[in-house]
Write an enzyme that holds these catalytic residues in place. Structure first.
Site, PDB file in Angstrom:
ATOM      1  N   SER A 106      56.277   4.332  50.351  1.00 52.07           N
ATOM      2  CA  SER A 106      55.387   5.205  49.582  1.00 52.07           C
ATOM      3  C   SER A 106      54.497   6.065  50.474  1.00 52.07           C
ATOM      4  CB  SER A 106      54.509   4.365  48.642  1.00 52.07           C
ATOM      5  OG  SER A 106      53.761   3.415  49.384  1.00 52.07           O
ATOM      6  N   GLY A 124      57.283   1.201  47.757  1.00 54.43           N
ATOM      7  CA  GLY A 124      57.553  -0.233  47.756  1.00 54.43           C
ATOM      8  C   GLY A 124      58.645  -0.678  48.705  1.00 54.43           C
ATOM      9  N   ASN A 133      55.185  -2.976  53.592  1.00 54.78           N
ATOM     10  CA  ASN A 133      55.562  -3.737  52.396  1.00 54.78           C
ATOM     11  C   ASN A 133      56.360  -5.005  52.702  1.00 54.78           C
ATOM     12  OD1 ASN A 133      54.449  -1.809  50.543  1.00 54.78           O
ATOM     13  ND2 ASN A 133      56.231  -0.506  50.875  1.00 54.78           N
ATOM     14  N   ASP A 155      43.241   3.471  47.187  1.00 57.27           N
ATOM     15  CA  ASP A 155      43.407   2.092  46.716  1.00 57.27           C
ATOM     16  C   ASP A 155      43.386   1.128  47.898  1.00 57.27           C
ATOM     17  OD1 ASP A 155      45.768   2.767  47.881  1.00 57.27           O
ATOM     18  OD2 ASP A 155      47.054   2.100  46.254  1.00 57.27           O
ATOM     19  N   HIS A 181      46.961   3.452  50.129  1.00 58.73           N
ATOM     20  CA  HIS A 181      47.565   4.789  50.143  1.00 58.73           C
ATOM     21  C   HIS A 181      46.518   5.856  50.469  1.00 58.73           C
ATOM     22  CE1 HIS A 181      50.406   2.449  47.581  1.00 58.73           C
ATOM     23  NE2 HIS A 181      51.245   3.063  48.390  1.00 58.73           N
TER      24      HIS A 181
END
Lengths: 316, 316
Positions: free
Chosen positions: A99, A126, A192, A280, A283
């Site tokens: 991402s 992801g 991830n 967040d 990101h």
């Protein structure tokens, strides 16, 4: 110093990596100058062996598609789109990853800095190293066609033998066709890989780099270092930093590959990360993407600018 | 018609909802005009009862925080940020939901259309109705302070009794303080409730709406319908459409609540969704956000514009 066994050197690796370079005082104090070079070479060798050996049984280096547990087939749709996308494109730069790569394309900075470089974006939210490996092994590199550049040759005399001038031209007569593969791949993946250790994640990234180099032998590769994450210090930040340390030493051994650590400025003096940089706490915001894109864009321009020697080499 | 039992009407509900309205031919042919209204009322009543009853034992209506399995505490950091954020803010509009809400704030359209409306964004990627319920019950509404508007009163005669003029003023003398709660809440959540049925998801959304109405009794609520997802038709699209159908009928029964279905234009005639609208076949691109924001912005302006009656009522 000579009493240092391979195992000791192997253990030294971890220590050395904590100093972010091989200029560690540990080596400098252990041995005299001529031996230092050997020790350093051995340390790098051990590290690379360890990562490569582990890659053979490394769960982070096993290609795997994302299972469609949700039932809307989005992951495979994205993969298929990428496979199709490069059929008609002649990318000079290929972005591959998760991402962090995917979201970059949604911001203005992509249109401003990277689209003009003929860049394609193969980022999927992801994704782990396993998923990226699977995608690259299952079609996303198959349709990448040679880029066709039309150039005039002036083979008048020896002095002009190696000189070529690039001309935008629609005529075929008198034109030599030069095939150039995508010149740079930007790889950004690994944050991830929650089920894998730092060693495994670094090994997974090395496996992707090796695959890219074998499939696109003329390309140069930029690996973006994993970013710190979470508002406060936490184990995932330490793990991502450890991955970067491992990559910093091992990547240059593979060929024309370099690591850029773009996350240096996001952790404040009190250890926090601001939501102004990571909305967040993972990101990047538009302004943070702009921050990291400046140095990346400069490096891309530098790599895309062929030297005269490279031009001659590609014409042979 | 009179032979129709409550159970039959209950079963009719599903059929009726498939027609996207209560103007179904089924009802029109079943009974004469006076009875139609009764049947429709009963159907709505049954639907509301079913959703409310199920809400009591509805897993989608159970407040639950996200467990920090990754280990970087990002979810709780975001929640805590929201709790703090509204301490100093005086929001007129509050956006609450999942990544569809969260990503909106990252695009230019947020700064252009919604920031000027004094909007706060409480969107968290991946959130379900359960997670949003937990956040709202655990602090995100606690610090929302009354918005203080300074207005001059002219209570000179009966004719001026109900007239007020808003004045930007720093002086306290001669000023009446008007307390206004956040006027509109925009709710957009449910597409991540993968473990729940359409009935349960709709029930979860209703539970959030009921909580909002009980905590912010003067606010109006806009619920954004769940978007279609996936490149091709798939069960999740059908489920999301079913949730929207359930909400369309049941939401207006709760009070000043309305549903906007913003996903109508994203599915092409061949059933596909384009990556130009949803870059990963779920999340919206900048241009798609602009598309849906136009109607939403217009409605917000409309709701925020107090009628003279509402002004008088709020001054009493």
């Amino acid at each position: 110093m000579c009493a240092l066994s391979m195992n000791s050197i192997f253990l030294l690796t971890v220590e050395l990596l904590n100093f972010h370079s091989l200029q560690s005082d540990l080596v400098n104090h252990c041995c005299s100058f001529p031996l230092r070079q050997h020790v350093r070479s051995l340390v790098v060798l051990c590290l690379c062996c360890r990562l490569r050996m582990s890659a053979e049984e490394n769960p982070a280096a096993e290609p795997a598609p994302v299972i469609d547990v949700q039932g809307d087939g989005r992951w495979m749709s994205q993969h298929n789109r990428f496979v199709q996308e490069c059929k008609d494109a002649e990318p000079d730069v290929l972005f591959v990853g998760d991402s962090m790569v995917q979201l970059m394309q949604q911001y203005e900075v992509w249109r401003e800095l990277f689209s003009p470089l003929h860049a394609l974006n193969f980022g999927v939210g992801g994704d782990t190293t396993c998923n990226v490996l699977w995608r690259l092994q299952n079609g996303e590199l198959d349709n990448i066609r040679p880029r066709v550049r039309k150039r005039f040759f002036f083979i008048c005399s020896n002095s002009f033998n190696s000189i070529c001038y690039e001309v935008k031209c629609v005529f075929n007569a008198g034109i030599a066709f030069l095939f150039v593969f995508p010149q740079v791949v930007v790889l950004w993946v690994g944050t991830n890989n929650h089920e894998h250790t730092a060693d495994q994640v670094a090994g997974g990234i090395l496996a992707i780099v090796q695959l890219l180099l074998s499939r696109l032998p003329k390309c140069k590769i930029i690996v973006l270092g994993l970013l710190p994450r979470g508002e406060f210090p936490n184990p995932l930040r330490e793990k991502n930093a450890a991955v970067n340390n491992l990559l910093r030493t091992s990547l240059p051994q593979l060929g024309p590959v370099q690591l850029i650590d773009v996350g240096g400025g996001f952790v404040h003096s009190d250890g926090t990360i601001s939501s102004r940089d990571m909305f967040d706490f993972l990101h990047l915001t538009a302004s943070a993407y702009r921050t990291i894109s400046t140095s990346l864009h400069e490096l891309l321009l530098q790599l895309l600018e062929e030297t005269p020697q490279e031009r001659r080499a590609s014409l042979v």
